[in-house]
Design a protein around this motif. Structure first.
Motif, short mmCIF file in Angstrom:
data_model
loop_
_atom_site.label_atom_id
_atom_site.label_comp_id
_atom_site.label_asym_id
_atom_site.label_seq_id
_atom_site.Cartn_x
_atom_site.Cartn_y
_atom_site.Cartn_z
N PHE A 1 10.28 11.94 1.76
CA PHE A 1 10.25 10.48 1.77
C PHE A 1 9.22 10.08 0.73
O PHE A 1 8.05 10.45 0.81
N HIS A 2 9.66 9.34 -0.28
CA HIS A 2 8.76 9.02 -1.38
C HIS A 2 9.06 7.62 -1.91
O HIS A 2 10.22 7.24 -2.08
N VAL A 3 8.00 6.87 -2.13
CA VAL A 3 8.11 5.53 -2.70
C VAL A 3 7.19 5.45 -3.91
O VAL A 3 6.02 5.85 -3.85
N ALA A 4 7.72 4.94 -5.00
CA ALA A 4 6.94 4.76 -6.23
C ALA A 4 7.29 3.41 -6.84
O ALA A 4 8.43 2.94 -6.72
N ILE A 5 6.32 2.80 -7.50
CA ILE A 5 6.51 1.50 -8.13
C ILE A 5 6.75 1.68 -9.62
O ILE A 5 6.00 2.38 -10.31
N GLU A 6 7.82 1.05 -10.10
CA GLU A 6 8.15 1.08 -11.52
C GLU A 6 8.28 -0.36 -12.02
O GLU A 6 8.28 -1.30 -11.23
N ARG A 7 8.41 -0.50 -13.32
CA ARG A 7 8.62 -1.82 -13.90
C ARG A 7 10.01 -1.89 -14.51
O ARG A 7 10.42 -1.00 -15.24
N GLY A 8 10.73 -2.96 -14.19
CA GLY A 8 12.07 -3.13 -14.70
C GLY A 8 12.07 -3.63 -16.13
O GLY A 8 11.03 -3.80 -16.76
N ASP A 9 13.26 -3.90 -16.64
CA ASP A 9 13.41 -4.34 -18.03
C ASP A 9 12.70 -5.65 -18.30
O ASP A 9 12.22 -5.89 -19.41
N GLY B 1 -2.28 15.57 5.18
CA GLY B 1 -1.46 16.77 5.08
C GLY B 1 -0.08 16.56 4.50
O GLY B 1 0.68 17.52 4.35
N GLU B 2 0.28 15.32 4.14
CA GLU B 2 1.60 15.03 3.58
C GLU B 2 1.49 14.76 2.09
O GLU B 2 0.41 14.57 1.54
N ALA B 3 2.65 14.73 1.42
CA ALA B 3 2.69 14.53 -0.02
C ALA B 3 2.33 13.10 -0.39
O ALA B 3 2.55 12.16 0.38
N ALA B 4 1.78 12.94 -1.59
CA ALA B 4 1.44 11.61 -2.10
C ALA B 4 2.70 10.75 -2.20
O ALA B 4 3.77 11.23 -2.57
N GLY B 5 2.55 9.48 -1.86
CA GLY B 5 3.68 8.56 -1.95
C GLY B 5 4.63 8.63 -0.77
O GLY B 5 5.70 8.01 -0.81
N LEU C 1 0.86 -1.18 0.00
CA LEU C 1 0.00 0.00 0.00
C LEU C 1 0.89 1.23 0.00
O LEU C 1 1.76 1.37 0.86
N ILE C 2 0.67 2.12 -0.97
CA ILE C 2 1.39 3.39 -1.03
C ILE C 2 0.37 4.52 -0.94
O ILE C 2 -0.59 4.55 -1.72
N GLY C 3 0.56 5.40 -0.02
CA GLY C 3 -0.37 6.51 0.18
C GLY C 3 0.31 7.66 0.89
O GLY C 3 1.50 7.92 0.67
N GLN C 4 -0.40 8.31 1.78
CA GLN C 4 0.17 9.40 2.55
C GLN C 4 -0.67 9.67 3.78
O GLN C 4 -1.87 9.39 3.79
#
Length: 204
Positions: free
Chosen positions: A162-170, A96-100, A90-93
């Protein structure tokens, strides 16, 4: 009357030891004063620089140690030794804080085939940014609410991002990109930012 020529002993007795003249002494004192004055002015600057270097080192060490623990949990997200029910990521905030700026992961830490939501064997681990500090909690299911604990001394380190985001690798694998930025609480000029990607092999 014949005069006796002075021998070597007499010449030795007539030798006069020559010391420093007054101008030479005064010149030496002037040079010594200039050197001492320069050293007196330079020492506080060198000491200040040494203190700043030490603060930079402590800040980076603190952030790296913190990031290491978070990355370890991110890497384990979704692991299950059976049929686990629940949401592994789960990624949220917080309010009052920034997304992620909040992440909650679940994994089977006890290899029991489930993700307990509470108790000493809880398999949920959360991290969130709140009011300039990074907080953590075990057995948590949402980014708001109480019970979170600060992971750093607020009087020493402030977390700016502090920020977390999901990406896709090669190869299509899920990657969690973590960004962590902090500064010294006593000197805003001393700051450090870390960023890196973690493969989350257990996630689909």
């Amino acid at each position: 009357m014949q005069r006796r020529a002075p021998d070597k002993g007499d010449r030795a007795m007539l030798t006069v030891e020559r010391g420093f003249t007054l101008p030479e002494v005064m010149l030496a004192l002037v040079f010594g004063s200039v050197i001492a004055l320069g050293a007196a002015k330079t020492y506080p600057l060198l000491r200040q620089q040494n203190v700043a270097v030490g603060q930079h080192f402590r800040l980076e060490s603190t952030l790296r140690q913190l990031a290491f623990g978070i990355e370890k949990d991110l890497r384990r997200a979704g692991f299950c030794a059976g049929q686990c029910a629940g949401r592994p990521l789960l990624i949220g905030q917080a309010s009052g804080e920034a997304a992620g700026s909040c992440v909650i992961v679940a994994y089977d830490i006890t290899r029991s085939g489930q993700w307990p939501t509470s108790g000493g064997d809880a398999g949920y681990f959360g991290y969130r940014l709140r009011n300039g500090g990074l907080e953590g909690q075990r057995g948590v299911s949402q980014c708001d609410g109480g019970g979170w604990e600060r992971l750093l001394d607020h009087d020493e380190v402030r977390i700016e991002r502090f920020h977390v985001a999901i990406e896709r690798g090669d190869h299509g694998a899920a990657l969690a990109r973590l960004t962590l930025t902090g500064r010294s609480a006593s000197d805003t000029r001393i700051r450090r930012s870390l960023s890196g990607s973690v493969e989350m092999a257990a996630l689909p």
